[in-house]
Design a protein around this motif. Structure first.
Motif, short mmCIF file in Angstrom:
data_model
loop_
_atom_site.label_atom_id
_atom_site.label_comp_id
_atom_site.label_asym_id
_atom_site.label_seq_id
_atom_site.Cartn_x
_atom_site.Cartn_y
_atom_site.Cartn_z
N TRP A 191 0.83 -1.21 0.00
CA TRP A 191 0.00 0.00 0.00
C TRP A 191 0.87 1.26 0.00
O TRP A 191 0.53 2.25 -0.63
N GLU A 192 1.96 1.20 0.75
CA GLU A 192 2.91 2.31 0.77
C GLU A 192 3.49 2.52 -0.63
O GLU A 192 3.55 3.65 -1.12
N LYS A 194 -1.47 -4.81 -9.53
CA LYS A 194 -0.26 -5.40 -8.98
C LYS A 194 -0.40 -5.55 -7.46
O LYS A 194 -0.08 -6.60 -6.89
N LEU A 195 -0.93 -4.52 -6.83
CA LEU A 195 -1.16 -4.54 -5.39
C LEU A 195 -2.04 -5.72 -5.00
O LEU A 195 -1.75 -6.47 -4.07
N ARG A 196 -3.11 -5.91 -5.75
CA ARG A 196 -4.06 -6.97 -5.45
C ARG A 196 -3.53 -8.36 -5.69
O ARG A 196 -3.84 -9.29 -4.94
N SER A 197 -2.75 -8.52 -6.74
CA SER A 197 -2.27 -9.87 -7.08
C SER A 197 -1.05 -10.26 -6.25
O SER A 197 -0.85 -11.43 -5.95
N GLU A 198 -0.24 -9.27 -5.90
CA GLU A 198 1.02 -9.59 -5.24
C GLU A 198 0.90 -9.93 -3.76
O GLU A 198 1.71 -10.67 -3.21
N ARG A 199 -0.10 -9.36 -3.08
CA ARG A 199 -0.08 -9.47 -1.61
C ARG A 199 -0.20 -10.89 -1.09
O ARG A 199 0.48 -11.25 -0.12
N PHE A 200 -1.01 -11.73 -1.74
CA PHE A 200 -1.10 -13.11 -1.27
C PHE A 200 0.04 -13.97 -1.83
O PHE A 200 0.52 -14.88 -1.17
N LYS A 201 0.46 -13.65 -3.03
CA LYS A 201 1.60 -14.36 -3.63
C LYS A 201 2.82 -14.20 -2.72
O LYS A 201 3.49 -15.18 -2.37
N LEU A 202 3.10 -12.98 -2.30
CA LEU A 202 4.26 -12.70 -1.44
C LEU A 202 4.06 -13.28 -0.03
O LEU A 202 5.02 -13.75 0.58
N THR A 203 2.82 -13.27 0.46
CA THR A 203 2.54 -13.87 1.77
C THR A 203 2.85 -15.36 1.73
O THR A 203 3.55 -15.89 2.60
N PHE A 204 2.36 -16.03 0.70
CA PHE A 204 2.61 -17.47 0.57
C PHE A 204 4.10 -17.77 0.43
O PHE A 204 4.60 -18.76 0.98
N GLU A 205 4.79 -16.92 -0.28
CA GLU A 205 6.23 -17.14 -0.49
C GLU A 205 7.02 -17.07 0.81
O GLU A 205 8.07 -17.70 0.94
N LYS A 206 6.50 -16.30 1.78
CA LYS A 206 7.13 -16.25 3.11
C LYS A 206 7.12 -17.63 3.76
O LYS A 206 7.91 -17.92 4.66
N TYR A 207 6.18 -18.47 3.35
CA TYR A 207 6.09 -19.84 3.89
C TYR A 207 6.58 -20.88 2.86
O TYR A 207 6.17 -22.02 2.88
N GLN A 208 7.43 -20.40 1.95
CA GLN A 208 7.99 -21.26 0.89
C GLN A 208 6.91 -21.93 0.04
O GLN A 208 7.10 -23.00 -0.52
N LEU A 209 5.74 -21.30 -0.03
CA LEU A 209 4.67 -21.84 -0.87
C LEU A 209 4.59 -21.04 -2.16
O LEU A 209 4.36 -19.84 -2.14
#
Ligand SMILES: [Mg+2]
Length: 232
Positions: A58-59, A70-85
């Motif tokens: 958001w910042e 991009k904001l909408r698509s990336e936030r869950f993609k990046l969240t999942f990647e934090k858990y190696q998913l």
């Protein structure tokens, strides 16, 4: 004696309880999409991780480093990647669920309705928000806030975001008033308070978490919305 005719309200975190509504939606997502099975994490950890990533995006969006999609698509993609998913389909699906369900949530900041009922007798009320047009309209509609407001100004319609003075000028122009007759109420020191200040509009800084490091000093500072009655 009455100086103001118009009140500009921020929406998210000022009237609409973004944190509670977001938390409810993320908990539904965690359960319905079996996030524990995919990531091995807990619902609380998932929410904290998502929030950090979403705030950062958001910042970036506010600073015009990234676009809405991009904001909408990336936030869950990046969240999942934090858990190696790595599962972009799941991220898309979850992102879609979030955008569809979160704006239908109805939790409000304490004293919202009470204060709007009070203010609407004396002033014309308007919304000025950095959110997306269709999402913010949906929130206002579902939460029962919509009828309190005359003009709803979104950054998307104004083509410029708070704290840019241009969105405040756009709002004053639409309302057909001036800065002297207007006061801004919002929770973001940077977007709402500095923005309004630079546009020559008086401000009420809603600071429920008692954030300490801010300057210059706003016209008014409150911890609870009910304190507005002492000012307006
Ligand atoms: Mg806000």
């Amino acid at each position: 004696l009455k100086k103001y005719h118009h009140i500009l309200f921020d929406l998210d975190h000022t009237l609409w309880d973004f944190d509670t509504n977001s938390k409810e939606t993320l908990t539904e997502i965690f359960n319905q999409f079996q996030i524990e099975k995919f990531t091995g994490t807990s619902v609380n950890d998932f929410i904290i991780t998502y929030k950090k990533i979403n705030d950062k995006l958001w910042e970036d969006y506010r600073l015009e480093k990234i676009e809405k999609d991009k904001l909408r698509s990336e936030r869950f993609k990046l969240t999942f990647e934090k858990y190696q998913l790595k599962n972009n389909d799941l991220a898309e699906e979850v992102g879609f669920y979030y955008v569809n369900h979160s704006p239908k949530k109805t939790n409000l900041i304490p004293h919202s309705i009470e204060i709007l009922e009070y203010l609407t007798q004396k002033y014309e009320l308007h919304i000025i928000t950095n959110g997306f047009e269709e999402v913010q309209m949906e929130k206002l509609h579902h939460s029962g806030l919509k009828n309190y407001f005359n003009h709803i100004i979104t950054s998307e319609a104004a083509n410029v975001k708070k704290p840019d003075v241009k969105i405040f000028e756009f709002a004053l122009d639409k309302i057909q008033t001036n800065a002297q007759q207007t006061i801004m109420i919002g929770d973001s020191f940077e977007a709402d308070i500095i923005g309004a200040m630079n546009a020559g509009i008086d401000q009420v800084f809603f600071n429920p978490n008692e954030q300490l490091n801010f300057s210059p000093i706003p016209t008014h500072i409150i911890k609870k919305l009910s304190e507005i009655k002492n000012i307006l």
